[in-house]
Design a protein around this motif. Sequence first.
Motif, PDB file in Angstrom:
ATOM      1  N   LEU A 189       0.825  -1.213   0.000  1.00 33.08           N
ATOM      2  CA  LEU A 189       0.000   0.000   0.000  1.00 33.08           C
ATOM      3  C   LEU A 189       0.854   1.255   0.000  1.00 33.08           C
ATOM      4  N   LEU A 190       2.110   1.123   0.433  1.00 31.98           N
ATOM      5  CA  LEU A 190       3.012   2.271   0.434  1.00 31.98           C
ATOM      6  C   LEU A 190       3.336   2.730  -0.983  1.00 31.98           C
ATOM      7  N   LEU A 191       3.048   1.866  -1.978  1.00 31.64           N
ATOM      8  CA  LEU A 191       3.280   2.240  -3.374  1.00 31.64           C
ATOM      9  C   LEU A 191       2.230   3.233  -3.867  1.00 31.64           C
ATOM     10  N   LEU A 192       1.088   3.275  -3.188  1.00 28.15           N
ATOM     11  CA  LEU A 192       0.007   4.180  -3.599  1.00 28.15           C
ATOM     12  C   LEU A 192       0.270   5.603  -3.094  1.00 28.15           C
ATOM     13  N   PRO A 193      -0.225   6.598  -3.819  1.00 26.58           N
ATOM     14  CA  PRO A 193      -0.152   7.972  -3.284  1.00 26.58           C
ATOM     15  C   PRO A 193      -0.858   8.039  -1.932  1.00 26.58           C
ATOM     16  N   GLU A 194      -0.385   8.888  -1.063  1.00 25.01           N
ATOM     17  CA  GLU A 194      -0.910   8.926   0.304  1.00 25.01           C
ATOM     18  C   GLU A 194      -2.413   9.202   0.348  1.00 25.01           C
TER      19      GLU A 194
END
Length: 213
Positions: free
Chosen positions: A33-38
């Motif tokens: 999920l860290l790959l997604l924009p915040e």
Amino acid sequence: MRKYFITGLLILVPLAITLWVLNLVISTMDQSLLLLPERWRPQAVFGFNIPGLGTILTLLIVFLTGLLTRNFIGKQVVHAWETLLRRIPIVSSIYSSVKQVSDTLFSSSGNAFRKAVLVQYPREGSWTIAFLTGVPGGDVRNHLVGDYISVYVPTTPNPTSGFFLMVPKADTVELDMTVDEALKYIVSMGVVSPEYVVAAGSNLKAIPPQTGT
């Protein structure tokens, strides 16, 4: 009291370990999920985290990667990427080694870990279970006289560590046992043994699986 306590342990310990492993795997995969924009993350959208959402994202990424690399353009992109990595010092040796091992282990046409065998280890007369990984190659083959095979001898109760051996094929015994059954036997330190039928002509009878004392 002692009998009830042991019975409770036999029920709860496997369940606890299973839940711990699942939690570890899901927590690790949720890091995707860290790959997604915040602003797209569950914490920002819903105000709280959703366990397992990252696992779904990870599986989706793996599936799409496999899907895209199956066509001609995808294969060319992968080839260009691997060529670039092989030109980077240190990274090249690590990536090439890991790639070769993963290709061998996960290839549907490979022979790695497809058979369980008995080998004499660590001394003659002492037997253990090993997994067939192939045959000796390279210059090693030139120094071995006879028909040799390569095997992996796992340790117990952690089969992820072990020893790589090259032994004469005649000194091994191929087992009528699946890899999964052999792994369970190793991890349980011989407590959980699969059922087997002794060859015809033997005085012994079929042995039922042992699941504890």
